[in-house]
Design an enzyme around this catalytic site. Structure first.
Site, mmCIF file in Angstrom:
data_model
loop_
_atom_site.group_PDB
_atom_site.id
_atom_site.type_symbol
_atom_site.label_atom_id
_atom_site.label_comp_id
_atom_site.label_asym_id
_atom_site.label_seq_id
_atom_site.Cartn_x
_atom_site.Cartn_y
_atom_site.Cartn_z
ATOM 1 N N VAL A 12 -94.207 -10.548 15.420
ATOM 2 C CA VAL A 12 -94.764 -10.189 14.222
ATOM 3 C C VAL A 12 -96.323 -10.340 14.400
ATOM 4 O O VAL A 12 -97.044 -9.402 14.218
ATOM 5 C CB VAL A 12 -94.459 -10.897 12.986
ATOM 6 C CG1 VAL A 12 -95.218 -10.961 11.775
ATOM 7 C CG2 VAL A 12 -92.924 -10.864 12.639
ATOM 8 N N ASP A 31 -102.937 -18.553 19.458
ATOM 9 C CA ASP A 31 -101.662 -18.999 19.795
ATOM 10 C C ASP A 31 -101.639 -20.416 20.438
ATOM 11 O O ASP A 31 -102.765 -20.641 21.000
ATOM 12 C CB ASP A 31 -100.705 -18.175 20.580
ATOM 13 C CG ASP A 31 -99.198 -18.488 20.593
ATOM 14 O OD1 ASP A 31 -98.631 -17.732 19.788
ATOM 15 O OD2 ASP A 31 -98.902 -19.598 20.890
ATOM 16 N N GLU A 152 -92.972 -9.074 6.527
ATOM 17 C CA GLU A 152 -93.029 -8.037 7.489
ATOM 18 C C GLU A 152 -91.567 -7.470 7.535
ATOM 19 O O GLU A 152 -90.585 -8.307 7.508
ATOM 20 C CB GLU A 152 -93.503 -8.887 8.736
ATOM 21 C CG GLU A 152 -93.373 -7.756 9.926
ATOM 22 C CD GLU A 152 -94.456 -6.501 9.377
ATOM 23 O OE1 GLU A 152 -95.647 -6.833 9.503
ATOM 24 O OE2 GLU A 152 -93.850 -5.324 9.363
ATOM 25 N N PHE A 153 -91.427 -6.314 7.729
ATOM 26 C CA PHE A 153 -90.133 -5.586 7.844
ATOM 27 C C PHE A 153 -90.077 -4.769 8.812
ATOM 28 O O PHE A 153 -89.038 -4.041 9.250
ATOM 29 C CB PHE A 153 -90.080 -4.663 6.434
ATOM 30 C CG PHE A 153 -90.072 -5.137 5.120
ATOM 31 C CD1 PHE A 153 -88.849 -5.794 4.728
ATOM 32 C CD2 PHE A 153 -91.075 -5.183 4.319
ATOM 33 C CE1 PHE A 153 -88.996 -6.633 3.538
ATOM 34 C CE2 PHE A 153 -91.426 -5.914 3.188
ATOM 35 C CZ PHE A 153 -90.351 -6.527 2.679
ATOM 36 N N LYS A 205 -88.043 -10.224 0.759
ATOM 37 C CA LYS A 205 -87.760 -10.236 2.119
ATOM 38 C C LYS A 205 -86.256 -10.755 2.486
ATOM 39 O O LYS A 205 -85.471 -10.062 3.294
ATOM 40 C CB LYS A 205 -88.702 -11.058 3.060
ATOM 41 C CG LYS A 205 -88.525 -11.649 4.566
ATOM 42 C CD LYS A 205 -88.745 -10.251 5.281
ATOM 43 C CE LYS A 205 -88.335 -10.665 6.728
ATOM 44 N NZ LYS A 205 -88.847 -10.032 7.703
ATOM 45 N N CYS A 261 -83.787 -12.318 13.138
ATOM 46 C CA CYS A 261 -83.788 -12.195 11.396
ATOM 47 C C CYS A 261 -82.627 -12.149 10.921
ATOM 48 O O CYS A 261 -82.351 -13.281 10.143
ATOM 49 C CB CYS A 261 -84.743 -10.832 11.090
ATOM 50 S SG CYS A 261 -86.464 -11.069 11.727
ATOM 51 N N LYS A 321 -79.932 -5.912 20.622
ATOM 52 C CA LYS A 321 -79.915 -4.356 20.465
ATOM 53 C C LYS A 321 -80.450 -3.594 21.432
ATOM 54 O O LYS A 321 -81.367 -4.226 22.392
ATOM 55 C CB LYS A 321 -80.550 -4.085 18.882
ATOM 56 C CG LYS A 321 -81.853 -4.362 18.942
ATOM 57 C CD LYS A 321 -82.430 -3.692 17.500
ATOM 58 C CE LYS A 321 -83.644 -3.758 17.457
ATOM 59 N NZ LYS A 321 -84.406 -3.377 16.287
HETATM 60 C C1 UDX Z 1 -84.341 -6.519 11.086
HETATM 61 C C2 UDX Z 1 -84.941 -5.739 10.015
HETATM 62 O O1 UDX Z 1 -84.697 -4.432 10.008
HETATM 63 C C3 UDX Z 1 -86.302 -5.898 9.916
HETATM 64 O O2 UDX Z 1 -86.641 -5.106 8.848
HETATM 65 C C4 UDX Z 1 -86.922 -7.167 9.871
HETATM 66 O O3 UDX Z 1 -88.269 -7.455 9.751
HETATM 67 C C5 UDX Z 1 -86.276 -8.177 11.137
HETATM 68 O O4 UDX Z 1 -85.004 -7.839 11.119
HETATM 69 P P1 UDX Z 1 -84.411 -6.327 13.867
HETATM 70 O O5 UDX Z 1 -83.684 -7.540 13.843
HETATM 71 O O6 UDX Z 1 -85.511 -5.810 14.879
HETATM 72 O O7 UDX Z 1 -85.102 -5.998 12.492
HETATM 73 O O8 UDX Z 1 -83.301 -4.969 14.170
HETATM 74 P P2 UDX Z 1 -82.345 -4.088 13.363
HETATM 75 O O9 UDX Z 1 -82.884 -2.855 14.051
HETATM 76 O O10 UDX Z 1 -82.475 -4.167 11.939
HETATM 77 O O11 UDX Z 1 -80.962 -4.524 13.818
HETATM 78 C C6 UDX Z 1 -80.483 -5.609 13.738
HETATM 79 C C7 UDX Z 1 -79.011 -6.073 14.255
HETATM 80 O O12 UDX Z 1 -78.093 -5.293 13.687
HETATM 81 C C8 UDX Z 1 -78.855 -5.356 15.709
HETATM 82 O O13 UDX Z 1 -78.077 -6.281 16.454
HETATM 83 C C9 UDX Z 1 -78.170 -4.207 15.566
HETATM 84 O O14 UDX Z 1 -77.511 -3.924 16.798
HETATM 85 C C10 UDX Z 1 -77.324 -4.507 14.218
HETATM 86 N N1 UDX Z 1 -76.779 -3.256 13.711
HETATM 87 C C11 UDX Z 1 -78.001 -2.597 12.927
HETATM 88 C C12 UDX Z 1 -75.628 -2.774 13.483
HETATM 89 O O15 UDX Z 1 -74.802 -3.488 14.314
HETATM 90 N N2 UDX Z 1 -75.255 -1.826 13.030
HETATM 91 C C13 UDX Z 1 -76.401 -0.962 12.129
HETATM 92 O O16 UDX Z 1 -75.695 -0.083 11.524
HETATM 93 C C14 UDX Z 1 -77.609 -1.443 12.299
#
Ligand code: UDX
Length: 442
Positions: A12, A31, A152-153, A205, A261, A321
């Site tokens: 972030v 940091d 933060e999103f 959030k 998250c 991911k």
């Molecule tokens: C998430 C939120 O989207 C973001 O807004 C927040 O700030 C931080 O957390 P992130 O963790 O980077 O972001 O990844 P995201 O793309 O949201 O995926 C989260 C997890 O869900 C991953 O493991 C992804 O593979 C999984 N996922 C996502 C699914 O299994 N199916 C889906 O349809 C979407």
């Protein structure tokens, strides 16, 4: 041009600081980790994030982005201080606020002029007020300040794009003028700005992340029902998503959500509700389904291979991911652990997350390509949907495996084609897919 200080150069902080610099502000990122700061000064980033390295270089060269470990230097002439430190899970799922407290205390000790403190770390509802108290009680002499919550999103893997193109900016504060000053920083991004009180902003959030996690657990539960009843969850999600009230996002069935998250935030919200005497049944179910999804991969492999003791299983994908080297709460590593406990050998490949994964699970046999990983394996599990796995040479894979068995944890491939090619293939929630196989895809 505003003077901005960012505390914490994790995901972030580094993205926020760099993007604000790119918008023309003067940013100092601090940091307490000396090594991280030394590396950043040399252009070495602590994380892999597409496009970020170039953006850091560009803004450092332009003199708009600086790195330091000194609070004195970071807070000099600054108008805005963004707290972007980690809030890991504590033992009971509660958010551990030690880094937020340390940052607030350090800001208070070094504050020599009024400033606006913006909290971006995901913190329990009420933390904004707590931060104000800490600062007030730690300041050597009273100096005006305001605290604004600005959750933060951004998503890993598309963090720079998400920062620059937000769906909305949420600002919560009891100080209207401070919130409006922060809003000015975000105006160039041309997104709707939601102004509210600090606790509501903090809740937005958690509620957003919990809702997205709920959608994923929902479709994962549907996927299990699909497997039993002979329906195809991919087509179910597609069919559902055209309803404008539902939409297509976050309805991909798979091995469950991971990352820094969703798992942590759902647990923290559950904990907040429980400690206030509530029974957050839906949130508990979301976590339970997510945990089961990982075990389900191992159950499928067991079903196909029998006893896993002594078997060699290839895992393609270790990051939580695609497009990130982050392995925090990665479903792939959770699956690897289960398989290792059952006596299997794991040969693993990931385009960028292998170093991180090896630190976490040293038993993994790391391979330099998907083809090296599958060579001689009894089965392969595809667990992270990297682009480079989409067009693998499946005939080569089939021929180099001991037995052509695949568990596709991310529904990457066409079930009929895989079976025609001779694979014993199991996907997630694709019980029938019109190819006449029995409901479990065999
Ligand atoms: C998430 C939120 O989207 C973001 O807004 C927040 O700030 C931080 O957390 P992130 O963790 O980077 O972001 O990844 P995201 O793309 O949201 O995926 C989260 C997890 O869900 C991953 O493991 C992804 O593979 C999984 N996922 C996502 C699914 O299994 N199916 C889906 O349809 C979407």
């Amino acid at each position: 041009m505003k003077n901005i200080c960012v505390i914490g150069v994790g995901y972030v902080g580094l993205v926020t600081g760099t993007c604000f610099a790119d918008l023309g502000n003067n940013v100092t990122a601090l940091d307490i980790n000396q090594q991280r700061i030394e590396n950043l000064k040399k252009g070495i980033l602590p994380i892999y994030e597409p496009g970020l390295k170039e953006l850091v270089e560009r803004n450092v060269t332009a003199g708009r982005l600086h790195f330091t470990t000194s609070y004195e230097e970071a807070l000099r002439d600054t108008e805005f201080v963004f707290i972007c430190v980690g809030t890991p899970s504590g033992v009971d799922g509660e958010a551990d606020l030690q880094y937020v407290r340390a940052a607030a205390e350090a800001i208070a000790q070094h504050m020599d002029h009024p400033m606006i403190i913006v909290n971006k770390s995901t913190v329990p509802v009420g933390t904004g007020d707590w931060v104000s108290d800490i600062i007030r009680n730690t300041q050597p002499k009273p100096i005006d300040f305001a605290v604004v919550s600005c959750p933060e999103f951004l998503r890993e893997g598309s963090a720079v794009r998400d920062f620059m193109n937000p769906d909305r900016t949420v600002l919560g504060s009891s100080d209207q003028a401070a919130a409006e000053a922060v809003a000015q920083l975000y105006l160039p991004l041309r997104a709707p700005i939601v102004m509210t009180d600090i606790r509501t902003a903090e809740m937005i959030k958690y509620a957003s992340n919990a809702f997205l996690a709920t959608r994923i657990s929902f479709i994962n539960e549907i996927s299990i029902i699909c497997e039993q009843l002979g329906a195809d969850v991919e087509e179910v999600a597609e069919g559902m998503g055209f309803d404008k009230r539902i939409g297509h996002h976050f309805l991909r069935a798979g091995v469950g959500y991971g990352g820094s998250c969703f798992p942590k935030d759902v647990r923290a919200l559950t904990y907040m509700a429980e400690t206030h005497g509530m029974h957050p049944q839906l949130l508990r179910a979301v976590t339970e389904i997510n945990n089961f999804q990982r075990k389900h991969v191992a159950l499928k492999l067991r079903d196909l291979l029998g006893d896993l003791q002594g078997k060699t299983i290839a895992i393609l994908g270790l990051a939580f991911k695609e497009n990130t080297d982050d392995i925090r709460e990665s479903p792939a590593l959770a699956v690897a652990q289960i398989l290792l406990e059952q006596g299997a050998t794991i040969r693993a490949y990931d385009p960028v997350a292998m170093e991180n994964a090896a630190r976490e699970v040293p038993e993994l046999v790391l391979c330099q390509s998907p083809y090296e990983a599958v060579a001689g394996a009894d089965a392969v599990a595809v667990l992270t949907p990297w682009n480079e796995f989409k067009n693998l040479d499946m005939e080569r894979i089939r021929d180099s495996m001991k037995t052509p068995i695949m568990v596709d944890g991310r529904n990457m491939y066409n079930p009929s084609e895989m079976r025609e090619m001779g694979f014993r293939y199991r996907a997630v929630g694709r019980g029938c897919n019109g190819d006449g196989v029995d409901f479990n895809g065999e």
